[in-house]
Design a protein around this motif. Structure first.
Motif, PDB file in Angstrom:
ATOM      1  N   ASP A  39       0.913  -1.197   0.141  1.00 29.39           N
ATOM      2  CA  ASP A  39      -0.344  -0.097   0.757  1.00 29.39           C
ATOM      3  C   ASP A  39       0.913   1.729   0.117  1.00 29.39           C
ATOM      4  N   SER A  40       1.237   1.378  -1.206  1.00 31.28           N
ATOM      5  CA  SER A  40       2.163   2.673  -1.027  1.00 31.28           C
ATOM      6  C   SER A  40       1.439   4.180  -1.044  1.00 31.28           C
ATOM      7  N   PRO A  41      -0.019   4.608  -1.070  1.00 28.11           N
ATOM      8  CA  PRO A  41       0.040   5.341  -0.342  1.00 28.11           C
ATOM      9  C   PRO A  41      -0.310   5.808   1.350  1.00 28.11           C
ATOM     10  N   GLU A  42      -0.330   4.680   1.447  1.00 33.08           N
ATOM     11  CA  GLU A  42      -0.484   4.631   3.211  1.00 33.08           C
ATOM     12  C   GLU A  42       0.963   4.311   3.895  1.00 33.08           C
ATOM     13  N   ASP A  43       2.381   4.160   2.974  1.00 28.89           N
ATOM     14  CA  ASP A  43       3.639   3.156   3.197  1.00 28.89           C
ATOM     15  C   ASP A  43       3.519   2.053   3.988  1.00 28.89           C
ATOM     16  N   LEU A  44       2.781   1.420   3.247  1.00 25.61           N
ATOM     17  CA  LEU A  44       3.111  -0.148   3.935  1.00 25.61           C
ATOM     18  C   LEU A  44       3.291  -1.456   3.656  1.00 25.61           C
TER      19      LEU A  44
END
Length: 69
Positions: A39-44
């Motif tokens: 999950d790139s936008p959430e940095d996870l």
């Protein structure tokens, strides 16, 4: 960081093992396993360790290196 993110997404779709080097509790750790979720936008991302079969949820900014296994 962009290149590591690209590799994570690529191996996620191809079910390829990766070597991850990352920081955890102030230590530099290297492990082999599979990427389950990014999950790139959430940095996870989720990483399943090959040895212990444990699911690890980590932040992308904890990564140091992600060469293909």
């Amino acid at each position: 960081m962009e290149q590591m993110n690209f590799i994570l997404i690529e191996v996620l779709h191809t079910d390829t093992q990766v070597y991850l080097t990352y920081y955890k509790r102030g230590q530099c750790i290297t492990g082999t396993g599979l990427i389950q979720f990014v999950d790139s936008p959430e940095d996870l991302f989720n990483f399943i360790d090959e040895v212990f079969k444990l699911k690890n949820k980590m932040r992308l900014n904890q990564l140091i290196d992600v060469p293909l296994a």
